[in-house]
Design a protein around this motif. Structure first.
Motif, PDB file in Angstrom:
ATOM      1  N   LEU A 129      -5.884   2.922  -9.298  1.00 12.74           N
ATOM      2  CA  LEU A 129      -7.070   2.849  -8.438  1.00 12.74           C
ATOM      3  C   LEU A 129      -7.926   1.634  -8.778  1.00 12.74           C
ATOM      4  O   LEU A 129      -8.309   0.857  -7.898  1.00 12.74           O
ATOM      5  N   ASN A 130      -8.229   1.459 -10.063  1.00 12.68           N
ATOM      6  CA  ASN A 130      -9.083   0.340 -10.467  1.00 12.68           C
ATOM      7  C   ASN A 130      -8.417  -1.007 -10.216  1.00 12.68           C
ATOM      8  O   ASN A 130      -9.088  -1.995  -9.902  1.00 12.68           O
ATOM      9  N   THR A 131      -7.092  -1.045 -10.346  1.00 15.67           N
ATOM     10  CA  THR A 131      -6.373  -2.287 -10.063  1.00 15.67           C
ATOM     11  C   THR A 131      -6.507  -2.657  -8.584  1.00 15.67           C
ATOM     12  O   THR A 131      -6.805  -3.812  -8.241  1.00 15.67           O
ATOM     13  N   LEU A 132      -6.294  -1.686  -7.714  1.00 12.94           N
ATOM     14  CA  LEU A 132      -6.431  -1.932  -6.274  1.00 12.94           C
ATOM     15  C   LEU A 132      -7.875  -2.265  -5.907  1.00 12.94           C
ATOM     16  O   LEU A 132      -8.125  -3.060  -4.995  1.00 12.94           O
ATOM     17  N   GLN A 133      -8.792  -1.647  -6.614  1.00 16.75           N
ATOM     18  CA  GLN A 133     -10.199  -1.933  -6.351  1.00 16.75           C
ATOM     19  C   GLN A 133     -10.541  -3.367  -6.721  1.00 16.75           C
ATOM     20  O   GLN A 133     -11.179  -4.096  -5.949  1.00 16.75           O
ATOM     21  N   GLU A 134     -10.100  -3.789  -7.891  1.00 15.53           N
ATOM     22  CA  GLU A 134     -10.419  -5.143  -8.353  1.00 15.53           C
ATOM     23  C   GLU A 134      -9.689  -6.218  -7.552  1.00 15.53           C
ATOM     24  O   GLU A 134     -10.172  -7.336  -7.404  1.00 15.53           O
ATOM     25  N   SER A 135      -8.517  -5.879  -7.006  1.00 15.43           N
ATOM     26  CA  SER A 135      -7.761  -6.875  -6.236  1.00 15.43           C
ATOM     27  C   SER A 135      -8.266  -7.015  -4.799  1.00 15.43           C
ATOM     28  O   SER A 135      -7.887  -7.953  -4.102  1.00 15.43           O
ATOM     29  N   GLY A 136      -9.102  -6.055  -4.365  1.00 12.73           N
ATOM     30  CA  GLY A 136      -9.584  -6.070  -2.981  1.00 12.73           C
ATOM     31  C   GLY A 136      -8.709  -5.281  -2.021  1.00 12.73           C
ATOM     32  O   GLY A 136      -9.013  -5.183  -0.833  1.00 12.73           O
TER      33      GLY A 136
ATOM     34  N   LYS B 240     -15.595   0.015  -5.221  1.00 18.47           N
ATOM     35  CA  LYS B 240     -16.013  -1.166  -4.473  1.00 18.47           C
ATOM     36  C   LYS B 240     -15.279  -1.204  -3.136  1.00 18.47           C
ATOM     37  O   LYS B 240     -14.065  -1.130  -3.099  1.00 18.47           O
ATOM     38  N   THR B 241     -16.019  -1.303  -2.065  1.00 19.06           N
ATOM     39  CA  THR B 241     -15.382  -1.351  -0.746  1.00 19.06           C
ATOM     40  C   THR B 241     -15.518  -2.729  -0.105  1.00 19.06           C
ATOM     41  O   THR B 241     -15.008  -2.955   0.977  1.00 19.06           O
ATOM     42  N   ASP B 242     -16.180  -3.626  -0.768  1.00 15.28           N
ATOM     43  CA  ASP B 242     -16.310  -4.984  -0.246  1.00 15.28           C
ATOM     44  C   ASP B 242     -15.093  -5.792  -0.681  1.00 15.28           C
ATOM     45  O   ASP B 242     -14.798  -5.901  -1.867  1.00 15.28           O
ATOM     46  N   SER B 243     -14.392  -6.319   0.271  1.00 20.01           N
ATOM     47  CA  SER B 243     -13.161  -7.049  -0.043  1.00 20.01           C
ATOM     48  C   SER B 243     -13.412  -8.432  -0.595  1.00 20.01           C
ATOM     49  O   SER B 243     -12.501  -9.091  -1.056  1.00 20.01           O
ATOM     50  N   GLY B 244     -14.643  -8.868  -0.558  1.00 16.83           N
ATOM     51  CA  GLY B 244     -14.933 -10.198  -1.076  1.00 16.83           C
ATOM     52  C   GLY B 244     -14.260 -11.293  -0.285  1.00 16.83           C
ATOM     53  O   GLY B 244     -13.931 -12.350  -0.799  1.00 16.83           O
ATOM     54  N   GLY B 245     -14.054 -11.061   0.989  1.00 15.28           N
ATOM     55  CA  GLY B 245     -13.466 -12.077   1.852  1.00 15.28           C
ATOM     56  C   GLY B 245     -11.959 -12.207   1.720  1.00 15.28           C
ATOM     57  O   GLY B 245     -11.378 -13.202   2.121  1.00 15.28           O
ATOM     58  N   THR B 246     -11.297 -11.211   1.144  1.00 16.03           N
ATOM     59  CA  THR B 246      -9.848 -11.298   0.973  1.00 16.03           C
ATOM     60  C   THR B 246      -9.145 -11.331   2.328  1.00 16.03           C
ATOM     61  O   THR B 246      -9.566 -10.697   3.283  1.00 16.03           O
TER      62      THR B 246
ATOM     63  N   LEU C   7      -8.200  -2.053  -1.814  1.00 14.77           N
ATOM     64  CA  LEU C   7      -8.800  -0.814  -1.312  1.00 14.77           C
ATOM     65  C   LEU C   7      -9.595  -1.043  -0.036  1.00 14.77           C
ATOM     66  O   LEU C   7      -9.585  -0.218   0.880  1.00 14.77           O
ATOM     67  N   SER C   8     -10.288  -2.137   0.025  1.00 18.99           N
ATOM     68  CA  SER C   8     -11.081  -2.418   1.233  1.00 18.99           C
ATOM     69  C   SER C   8     -10.179  -2.673   2.434  1.00 18.99           C
ATOM     70  O   SER C   8     -10.506  -2.301   3.562  1.00 18.99           O
ATOM     71  N   VAL C   9      -9.008  -3.288   2.189  1.00 17.06           N
ATOM     72  CA  VAL C   9      -8.061  -3.526   3.273  1.00 17.06           C
ATOM     73  C   VAL C   9      -7.460  -2.198   3.742  1.00 17.06           C
ATOM     74  O   VAL C   9      -7.315  -1.950   4.951  1.00 17.06           O
ATOM     75  N   ILE C  10      -7.099  -1.345   2.792  1.00 19.02           N
ATOM     76  CA  ILE C  10      -6.579  -0.015   3.137  1.00 19.02           C
ATOM     77  C   ILE C  10      -7.617   0.768   3.918  1.00 19.02           C
ATOM     78  O   ILE C  10      -7.303   1.472   4.886  1.00 19.02           O
TER      79      ILE C  10
ATOM     80  N   ALA D 299       0.017  -4.614   4.934  1.00 21.80           N
ATOM     81  CA  ALA D 299       1.285  -4.286   4.276  1.00 21.80           C
ATOM     82  C   ALA D 299       1.226  -4.604   2.781  1.00 21.80           C
ATOM     83  O   ALA D 299       1.713  -3.831   1.945  1.00 21.80           O
ATOM     84  N   LYS D 300       0.618  -5.723   2.436  1.00 28.91           N
ATOM     85  CA  LYS D 300       0.507  -6.115   1.033  1.00 28.91           C
ATOM     86  C   LYS D 300      -0.426  -5.172   0.272  1.00 28.91           C
ATOM     87  O   LYS D 300      -0.177  -4.833  -0.890  1.00 28.91           O
ATOM     88  N   ALA D 301      -1.503  -4.760   0.945  1.00 26.36           N
ATOM     89  CA  ALA D 301      -2.439  -3.842   0.306  1.00 26.36           C
ATOM     90  C   ALA D 301      -1.805  -2.482   0.055  1.00 26.36           C
ATOM     91  O   ALA D 301      -2.038  -1.842  -0.975  1.00 26.36           O
ATOM     92  N   TRP D 302      -0.984  -2.011   1.009  1.00 23.18           N
ATOM     93  CA  TRP D 302      -0.344  -0.711   0.898  1.00 23.18           C
ATOM     94  C   TRP D 302       0.888  -0.740  -0.001  1.00 23.18           C
ATOM     95  O   TRP D 302       1.381   0.312  -0.417  1.00 23.18           O
TER      96      TRP D 302
END
Length: 599
Positions: free
Chosen positions: A79-86, A318-324, A88-91, A329-332
């Motif tokens: 979860l934290n990895t997906l959150q830090e990579s952005g 964190k739900t802000d993707s930071g402009g990612t 989660l916001s894409v999902i 498909a990559k997020a999932w």
């Protein structure tokens, strides 16, 4: 000592849990040590087992607790990895493309995706996967945990490729028992040399389990939604959830119909896995087209600043993707990789499972302190290992910085540490409770003493109670599989004793054992941990207890109606109670919708 008194004493550790954890709302880290001391005291001074046996059971419990903490850590890390990579916001945006309505999202994620993950891995993994995902989508952590626990019912009997039936019932139902042999011969479940054909017997029982689950489980998606809207919605309204009844029933049937067909024609291995996967394939495309969607504005939670304090946890999402610019498909991809690895490592025919569970990679300690109690761990086979591997793959796939990834590991370690206090007492309590046989008092172990006390008191009404006994086993053991191991032969013999089809009574045991996962303490501790909700386990049980009661009572009534239909006719106490339960629920739903309309 009379069976009734012995049963009451055996029930004391559970009473302690109910009083302090649920009624007084103590955190599990305070309530469970008291429950452990109660179980240990009974084992030593009433059952009169040796101190070495209590110590061995406790040590085995600590090993099991460590494996649970490892799974929790892996789930939080992903979860934290997906959150830090952005990601989660894409999902999150992807689910809004299916529907921005939170009621639809929770059905798709918790019920359908959760059923698929349960079928692949079992043992609490759906909560470890789905609860963080719901949190990442913006659900209140408490709502996510309650939803994740509520669906831990229908798919559980066929979790981890049918383990609760194949290993739980298969191990618990001794094929050398005279009663089992006689029944197998009666139904023709025998091999060419006259031995019990266990595969045929388990397939028959599994089909009965699937049918009972399909009936009770039809309303589970609606239960998930109405619980969410009543306790976590801005209007605190059941009617907000009831408005999606058409979609909820459609999603239920999309899973349960293939689920039953798979159980009938393929056996107990794949009903939940293929049922969940088929449901996703049917429901998601139609949901995108608005099929059976409720009219009006999409339902959502109130703004975060209006949430009750008890809804929130220590895990910040964190739900802000930071402009990612990451693709969906990559997020999932990490979650898809989790699903693929779970299936690959759990289907023996693929050849990977033996490599992960063989002697070279299994930590085994036999006959601890000379008590006959064994403990083992298979670190490479645990879902926690898969979560960590996928986290590392995500670090590379998503091009994360080392600082961001280091932060994910640090936060995950801190959250897992908070869950450790509750689990290091919860699981040892369970193991002392289960391993209380062989003492100087010559009593049966506590679960059997309790079961025999109840069975002796209720007689022919046992089918009403059999599901609750299965649920009790799961509540204390934390596992439908272990509950089935403990009680399958006992339930079979009670069926023979009262003169009804014993395979149906075993099926009711499996149903209750599955439903018991919704209120199981250490599963709730694990689910709460991944959402940062440590200390609020009693609040979760208060919200999932009605679901367990419905599931066990409705299934028990249906089971009673079936097993006594031959002698009492189709209109009997079970069928009458079954109809009354459904009529009462329908009347309540209509009244709730009318009250909302009039107001």
């Amino acid at each position: 000592m009379s069976p009734t008194v012995l049963a009451l004493l055996a029930f004391l550790p559970i009473v302690v849990v109910g009083v302090f954890l649920v009624a007084l709302r103590w955190p599990a880290s305070r309530a469970m040590p008291l429950s452990y001391l109660t179980a240990a005291g009974l084992a030593l001074f009433v059952w009169k087992v040796s101190g070495w046996q209590v110590a061995a059971a406790s040590l085995h419990g600590l090993v099991v607790a460590a494996t649970l903490l490892f799974i929790i850590f892996g789930a939080i890390l992903l979860l934290n990895t997906l959150q830090e990579s952005g990601a989660l916001s894409v999902i999150r945006r992807g689910f809004f493309d299916i529907s921005p309505d939170r009621r639809i999202q929770v059905i798709v994620i918790a019920w359908l995706f959760g059923s698929f993950i349960e079928g692949a891995a079992g043992f609490g993994t759906p909560a470890a996967v789905c609860v963080p995902l719901l949190c990442g989508l913006g659900f209140p952590p408490m709502a996510a945990v309650v939803a994740g626990m509520t669906i831990q019912s229908t798919p559980v009997s066929f979790g981890a490729l049918g383990t609760p039936i194949l290993k739980g019932v298969g191990t618990g139902l001794d094929i050398k028992d005279a009663g089992v042999i006689e029944f197998a011969n009666f139904i023709g479940a025998v091999t060419a040399d006259g031995a019990v054909d266990q595969s045929a017997l388990l397939m028959m029982i599994g089909f009965k389990v699937a049918v009972l689950h399909a009936v009770a489980g039809t309303l589970i998606p609606l239960f998930v939604v109405v619980t969410m809207t009543r306790f976590f919605g801005p209007n605190r309204s059941f009617s907000d959830g009831l408005r999606v009844w058409k979609f909820a029933l459609f999603a239920a049937f999309s899973m349960t119909i293939p689920y039953v067909l798979v159980a009938r024609f393929l056996g107990p291995d794949f009903p939940s896995l293929l049922g969940g996967l088929t449901g996703l394939a049917i429901v998601v495309p139609l949901a995108k087209r608005g099929f059976l969607m409720p009219k009006g504005e999409p339902w959502d939670f109130a703004p975060r600043d209006k949430w009750d304090a008890e809804w929130t946890g220590t895990v910040e999402i964190k739900t802000d993707s930071g402009g990612t610019s990451m693709s969906l498909a990559k997020a999932w991809a990490p979650y898809l990789l989790v699903a693929v690895l779970l299936v690959v490592t759990r289907v023996p025919e693929l050849g990977v499972k033996p490599l992960l569970t063989g002697k070279p990679v299994t930590i085994l300690v036999e006959n601890i302190f000379g008590t006959g109690i064994d403990t083992n761990a298979q670190p490479l086979y645990l879902p926690g290992t898969i979560f960590i591997v996928v986290s590392l793959a995500t670090f590379l796939l998503h091009g994360m910085s080392k600082d961001a990834y280091r932060l994910a590991w640090s936060q995950s370690g801190k959250t897992t540490l908070k869950a450790s206090v509750a689990l290091v007492f919860t699981v040892p309590m369970v193991q002392v409770f289960i391993n209380s046989q062989g003492g100087a008092a010559n009593f049966d172990k506590m679960p059997i003493a309790l079961a025999e006390g109840i069975a002796g008191a209720v007689g022919g009404a046992w089918p009403f109670f059999s599901t609750f006994m299965g649920g009790f086993g799961a509540f204390v053991a934390g596992s439908n599989t272990v509950s089935n191991m403990m009680f399958s032969l006992f339930q079979f013999e009670v069926g023979n004793r009262i003169g009804v089809a014993p395979d149906w009574i075993v099926a009711l045991q499996a149903i209750g054992g599955a439903a018991g996962n919704t209120i199981c303490v250490h599963n709730i501790v694990a689910a709460a941990a991944v959402a940062g909700m440590i200390g609020k386990e009693g609040l979760v049980i208060r919200k999932t207890l009605p679901v367990f009661t419905y599931y066990a009572l409705l299934s028990g009534a249906l089971g009673y109606a079936i097993v006594w239909s031959g002698s009492a006719g189709p209109v009997n106490a079970g069928s009458i109670l079954f109809v009354l339960i459904l009529a009462a629920m329908l009347a309540w739903a209509i009244r709730s919708l009318k009250q909302e309309t009039s107001s």
